[in-house]
Design a protein around this motif. Structure first.
Motif, short mmCIF file in Angstrom:
data_model
loop_
_atom_site.label_atom_id
_atom_site.label_comp_id
_atom_site.label_asym_id
_atom_site.label_seq_id
_atom_site.Cartn_x
_atom_site.Cartn_y
_atom_site.Cartn_z
N LEU A 85 0.86 -1.19 0.00
CA LEU A 85 0.00 0.00 0.00
C LEU A 85 0.90 1.24 0.00
O LEU A 85 1.31 1.71 1.06
N ASP A 86 1.19 1.75 -1.18
CA ASP A 86 2.07 2.91 -1.27
C ASP A 86 1.29 4.20 -1.10
O ASP A 86 0.06 4.20 -0.96
N ASP A 87 2.00 5.32 -1.10
CA ASP A 87 1.38 6.61 -0.85
C ASP A 87 0.32 6.94 -1.91
O ASP A 87 -0.73 7.51 -1.60
N ALA A 88 0.59 6.59 -3.17
CA ALA A 88 -0.35 6.89 -4.24
C ALA A 88 -1.64 6.10 -4.07
O ALA A 88 -2.74 6.64 -4.24
N ARG A 160 4.04 3.22 8.97
CA ARG A 160 3.51 2.43 7.87
C ARG A 160 3.21 1.04 8.42
O ARG A 160 3.93 0.09 8.19
N GLN A 161 2.13 0.95 9.18
CA GLN A 161 1.77 -0.29 9.87
C GLN A 161 0.46 -0.82 9.32
O GLN A 161 -0.50 -0.07 9.12
N HIS A 162 0.43 -2.15 9.10
CA HIS A 162 -0.77 -2.80 8.56
C HIS A 162 -1.01 -4.08 9.35
O HIS A 162 -0.12 -4.92 9.48
N TYR A 163 -2.22 -4.22 9.86
CA TYR A 163 -2.57 -5.38 10.67
C TYR A 163 -3.91 -5.96 10.22
O TYR A 163 -4.83 -5.21 9.88
#
Length: 218
Positions: A85-88, A160-163
């Motif tokens: 999941l990038d900034d764009a 930049r955390q994804h859970y």
């Protein structure tokens, strides 16, 4: 021989035990006392979370057990270090803050995006094409249990955390922010609590490769 003093001590002990039991949370199905760490059920009609004791959790630990009314909230927690999941892609979702969670509403068969705010959880209109692209890039999202699991994203302050988490986790975060936010920026205290929340979550979560998890669950 029982003395007045020892009898009084036993009365005080019984009273203290009764008071402690009265202070405990209780299962919202059978009213049994439950410890601070316990499972939850989701009422699919009201969308409310209900505290559940171990016995009731085991009873509903099957998809068919709750019928169309209750669903047990899982206890799976994954830290998705390789989440794509990038900034764009984030900007394409048009979420106005840097923290949000995503879940699928089973009855409506649609994804929703919500973000915590001082007023409580706020729904953001989700750009469907953008979300479908994220799903294609992250097969782990195919394993989300409708209604009771969520993707939790934290991009605040450079994170930049994804859970992948049980739905009660993001609602705990919502409650934390709602009760502790001060002024326009939140204040030092709330950000310390947010950092503590994610540190605790990281400690509980299993590090997982998104693609491997998706393959295992299929």
């Amino acid at each position: 021989m029982t003395t007045l003093a020892s009898s009084r001590l036993r009365q005080l002990a019984r009273s203290s035990a009764a008071e402690r039991e009265a202070e405990l949370e209780r299962c919202e199905l059978c009213s049994e006392p439950i410890p601070p760490e316990h499972r939850h059920l989701l009422d699919l009609d009201t969308r409310e979370l209900m505290c559940a004791c171990r016995a009731c959790s085991l009873l509903f630990d099957r998809r068919a057990a709750g019928g169309k009314h209750y669903q047990l909230v899982p206890d799976r927690r994954l830290r998705l270090d390789d989440f794509d999941l990038d900034d764009a892609a984030w900007a394409d979702l048009r979420i106005p803050v840097e923290m949000a969670f995503f879940l699928r509403l089973g009855r409506e068969d649609r994804m929703v995006a919500l973000y915590p705010s001082p007023a409580g959880p706020t729904e953001s209109l989700l750009e469907l094409d953008s979300w479908e692209d994220i799903e294609r890039r992250n097969p782990v999202l195919e394993t989300l249990e409708p209604d009771v699991e969520a993707l939790l994203v934290n991009r605040a302050r450079g994170a930049r955390q994804h859970y992948l988490v049980p739905i009660d986790d993001p609602f705990r975060l919502v409650a934390l922010i709602r009760t502790s936010w001060r002024g326009l920026s939140g204040g030092k205290e709330v950000w310390e609590q947010i950092e503590g929340f994610f540190a605790e979550l990281s400690g509980k979560a299993k590090a997982s490769n998104s693609n491997e998890e998706a393959a295992w669950r299929t």
